[in-house]
Design a protein around this motif. Structure first.
Motif, PDB file in Angstrom:
ATOM      1  N   GLU A  79       0.834  -1.204   0.000  1.00  0.00           N
ATOM      2  CA  GLU A  79       0.000   0.000   0.000  1.00  0.00           C
ATOM      3  C   GLU A  79       0.869   1.255   0.000  1.00  0.00           C
ATOM      4  N   ILE A  80       1.927   1.241   0.777  1.00  0.00           N
ATOM      5  CA  ILE A  80       2.840   2.393   0.813  1.00  0.00           C
ATOM      6  C   ILE A  80       3.540   2.549  -0.532  1.00  0.00           C
ATOM      7  N   GLU A  81       4.002   1.459  -1.101  1.00  0.00           N
ATOM      8  CA  GLU A  81       4.647   1.521  -2.424  1.00  0.00           C
ATOM      9  C   GLU A  81       3.675   2.035  -3.479  1.00  0.00           C
ATOM     10  N   ARG A  82       2.434   1.546  -3.440  1.00  0.00           N
ATOM     11  CA  ARG A  82       1.432   1.984  -4.413  1.00  0.00           C
ATOM     12  C   ARG A  82       1.183   3.485  -4.289  1.00  0.00           C
ATOM     13  N   ALA A  83       1.022   3.954  -3.066  1.00  0.00           N
ATOM     14  CA  ALA A  83       0.774   5.381  -2.858  1.00  0.00           C
ATOM     15  C   ALA A  83       1.972   6.213  -3.321  1.00  0.00           C
ATOM     16  N   TYR A  84       3.170   5.742  -3.054  1.00  0.00           N
ATOM     17  CA  TYR A  84       4.367   6.471  -3.480  1.00  0.00           C
ATOM     18  C   TYR A  84       4.463   6.493  -5.010  1.00  0.00           C
ATOM     19  N   LEU A  85       4.202   5.373  -5.643  1.00  0.00           N
ATOM     20  CA  LEU A  85       4.268   5.327  -7.112  1.00  0.00           C
ATOM     21  C   LEU A  85       3.200   6.214  -7.741  1.00  0.00           C
ATOM     22  N   GLU A  86       2.020   6.302  -7.116  1.00  0.00           N
ATOM     23  CA  GLU A  86       0.984   7.220  -7.602  1.00  0.00           C
ATOM     24  C   GLU A  86       1.452   8.666  -7.487  1.00  0.00           C
ATOM     25  N   ALA A  87       2.123   8.978  -6.375  1.00  0.00           N
ATOM     26  CA  ALA A  87       2.645  10.336  -6.188  1.00  0.00           C
ATOM     27  C   ALA A  87       3.718  10.639  -7.227  1.00  0.00           C
ATOM     28  N   LEU A  88       4.546   9.658  -7.535  1.00  0.00           N
ATOM     29  CA  LEU A  88       5.577   9.856  -8.566  1.00  0.00           C
ATOM     30  C   LEU A  88       4.934  10.074  -9.937  1.00  0.00           C
ATOM     31  N   ALA A  89       3.893   9.328 -10.218  1.00  0.00           N
ATOM     32  CA  ALA A  89       3.225   9.447 -11.517  1.00  0.00           C
ATOM     33  C   ALA A  89       2.585  10.824 -11.679  1.00  0.00           C
ATOM     34  N   ALA A  90       2.230  11.449 -10.578  1.00  0.00           N
ATOM     35  CA  ALA A  90       1.589  12.768 -10.641  1.00  0.00           C
ATOM     36  C   ALA A  90       2.603  13.902 -10.804  1.00  0.00           C
ATOM     37  N   ARG A  91       3.885  13.583 -10.683  1.00  0.00           N
ATOM     38  CA  ARG A  91       4.914  14.623 -10.837  1.00  0.00           C
ATOM     39  C   ARG A  91       5.051  15.024 -12.299  1.00  0.00           C
ATOM     40  N   PRO A  92       5.542  16.234 -12.538  1.00  0.00           N
ATOM     41  CA  PRO A  92       5.723  16.665 -13.929  1.00  0.00           C
ATOM     42  C   PRO A  92       6.720  15.776 -14.668  1.00  0.00           C
ATOM     43  N   GLU A  93       6.531  15.678 -15.971  1.00  0.00           N
ATOM     44  CA  GLU A  93       7.449  14.882 -16.783  1.00  0.00           C
ATOM     45  C   GLU A  93       8.848  15.467 -16.701  1.00  0.00           C
ATOM     46  N   GLY A  94       9.822  14.586 -16.805  1.00  0.00           N
ATOM     47  CA  GLY A  94      11.208  15.023 -16.745  1.00  0.00           C
ATOM     48  C   GLY A  94      11.786  14.987 -15.341  1.00  0.00           C
ATOM     49  N   VAL A  95      10.924  14.840 -14.338  1.00  0.00           N
ATOM     50  CA  VAL A  95      11.396  14.737 -12.957  1.00  0.00           C
ATOM     51  C   VAL A  95      11.441  13.254 -12.620  1.00  0.00           C
ATOM     52  N   GLU A  96      12.610  12.686 -12.682  1.00  0.00           N
ATOM     53  CA  GLU A  96      12.776  11.252 -12.473  1.00  0.00           C
ATOM     54  C   GLU A  96      13.548  10.987 -11.186  1.00  0.00           C
ATOM     55  N   SER A  97      13.225   9.877 -10.556  1.00  0.00           N
ATOM     56  CA  SER A  97      13.969   9.404  -9.399  1.00  0.00           C
ATOM     57  C   SER A  97      14.656   8.106  -9.785  1.00  0.00           C
ATOM     58  N   SER A  98      15.853   7.915  -9.279  1.00  0.00           N
ATOM     59  CA  SER A  98      16.570   6.671  -9.554  1.00  0.00           C
ATOM     60  C   SER A  98      15.911   5.537  -8.763  1.00  0.00           C
ATOM     61  N   PRO A  99      16.122   4.302  -9.195  1.00  0.00           N
ATOM     62  CA  PRO A  99      15.583   3.173  -8.430  1.00  0.00           C
ATOM     63  C   PRO A  99      16.105   3.166  -6.986  1.00  0.00           C
ATOM     64  N   GLU A 100      17.345   3.559  -6.805  1.00  0.00           N
ATOM     65  CA  GLU A 100      17.916   3.607  -5.458  1.00  0.00           C
ATOM     66  C   GLU A 100      17.193   4.645  -4.598  1.00  0.00           C
ATOM     67  N   ALA A 101      16.923   5.811  -5.180  1.00  0.00           N
ATOM     68  CA  ALA A 101      16.221   6.873  -4.442  1.00  0.00           C
ATOM     69  C   ALA A 101      14.806   6.423  -4.099  1.00  0.00           C
ATOM     70  N   ARG A 102      14.131   5.756  -5.043  1.00  0.00           N
ATOM     71  CA  ARG A 102      12.778   5.259  -4.775  1.00  0.00           C
ATOM     72  C   ARG A 102      12.798   4.241  -3.637  1.00  0.00           C
ATOM     73  N   TYR A 103      13.780   3.355  -3.672  1.00  0.00           N
ATOM     74  CA  TYR A 103      13.905   2.344  -2.619  1.00  0.00           C
ATOM     75  C   TYR A 103      14.111   3.014  -1.260  1.00  0.00           C
ATOM     76  N   LEU A 104      14.996   3.991  -1.194  1.00  0.00           N
ATOM     77  CA  LEU A 104      15.266   4.678   0.075  1.00  0.00           C
ATOM     78  C   LEU A 104      14.038   5.419   0.591  1.00  0.00           C
ATOM     79  N   VAL A 105      13.303   6.040  -0.305  1.00  0.00           N
ATOM     80  CA  VAL A 105      12.086   6.748   0.114  1.00  0.00           C
ATOM     81  C   VAL A 105      11.063   5.752   0.660  1.00  0.00           C
ATOM     82  N   ILE A 106      10.869   4.648  -0.028  1.00  0.00           N
ATOM     83  CA  ILE A 106       9.902   3.647   0.431  1.00  0.00           C
ATOM     84  C   ILE A 106      10.328   3.075   1.786  1.00  0.00           C
ATOM     85  N   GLU A 107      11.608   2.786   1.945  1.00  0.00           N
ATOM     86  CA  GLU A 107      12.093   2.276   3.233  1.00  0.00           C
ATOM     87  C   GLU A 107      11.877   3.298   4.344  1.00  0.00           C
ATOM     88  N   THR A 108      12.119   4.559   4.056  1.00  0.00           N
ATOM     89  CA  THR A 108      11.900   5.614   5.045  1.00  0.00           C
ATOM     90  C   THR A 108      10.424   5.717   5.397  1.00  0.00           C
TER      91      THR A 108
END
Length: 168
Positions: A79-108
């Motif tokens: 559920e947390i991953e889904r909510a985070y991925l939805e938030a990422l999808a809502a960001r403007p195009e061109g704003v990308e996070s690395s897989p490592e950054a996504r992992y760290l955010v989800i862990e946090t």
């Protein structure tokens, strides 16, 4: 049917109940690979505390309780991953996070969630609206029908839990 004789070792517990546990998890998940993973994780937990196994009289209830906790943790993580991925999808195009950054955010987020789980849902909601959504206290108050003072108290409680965790 549950065995009434006591279990004396983790090995005996595994031999007698691994198949049952995997089937029990498979019925809840509908996926045998996930059921295998969670059955494995359950026995890893058992291996970390083998003294609990000695003279165990209800092994299936014991295993089900551990596996159920792991299942709830898995669903919360999803559920947390889904909510985070939805938030990422809502960001403007061109704003990308690395897989490592996504992992760290989800862990946090998972760590924060486990810290705040003992708090009432409203306090957790206020905290996340402030810290993740970046809303101000007046904005949170307006959205939730609270006073700014109530939002401040909620944030104080959440921050005190976070602060206290640093010294555990």
């Amino acid at each position: 049917m549950q065995d009434a004789s006591p279990i004396s070792s983790v090995e005996q517990l595994y031999e007698n109940h691994h198949g049952w546990l995997q089937g029990w998890l498979n019925r809840r998940l509908g996926q045998s690979a996930d059921a295998e993973d969670l059955a494995h994780d359950t026995f890893i937990r058992v291996l970390r505390a083998p003294q609990q196994v000695r003279e165990l009289r209800q092994p299936m209830a014991f295993l089900a309780a551990i596996a159920n906790g792991l299942l709830i943790n898995r669903w919360r993580r999803q559920e947390i991953e889904r909510a985070y991925l939805e938030a990422l999808a809502a960001r403007p195009e061109g704003v990308e996070s690395s897989p490592e950054a996504r992992y760290l955010v989800i862990e946090t987020l998972l760590q924060l969630d486990s810290l705040l789980i003992g708090l009432p849902a409203r306090i957790r909601q206020v905290f996340f609206m402030s810290q993740l959504d970046g809303l101000t206290y007046p904005q949170i108050a307006a959205q939730l029908g609270l006073t700014v003072a109530q939002v401040q108290r909620a944030m104080g409680k959440a921050f005190s839990v976070c602060y206290a965790s640093r010294f555990e």
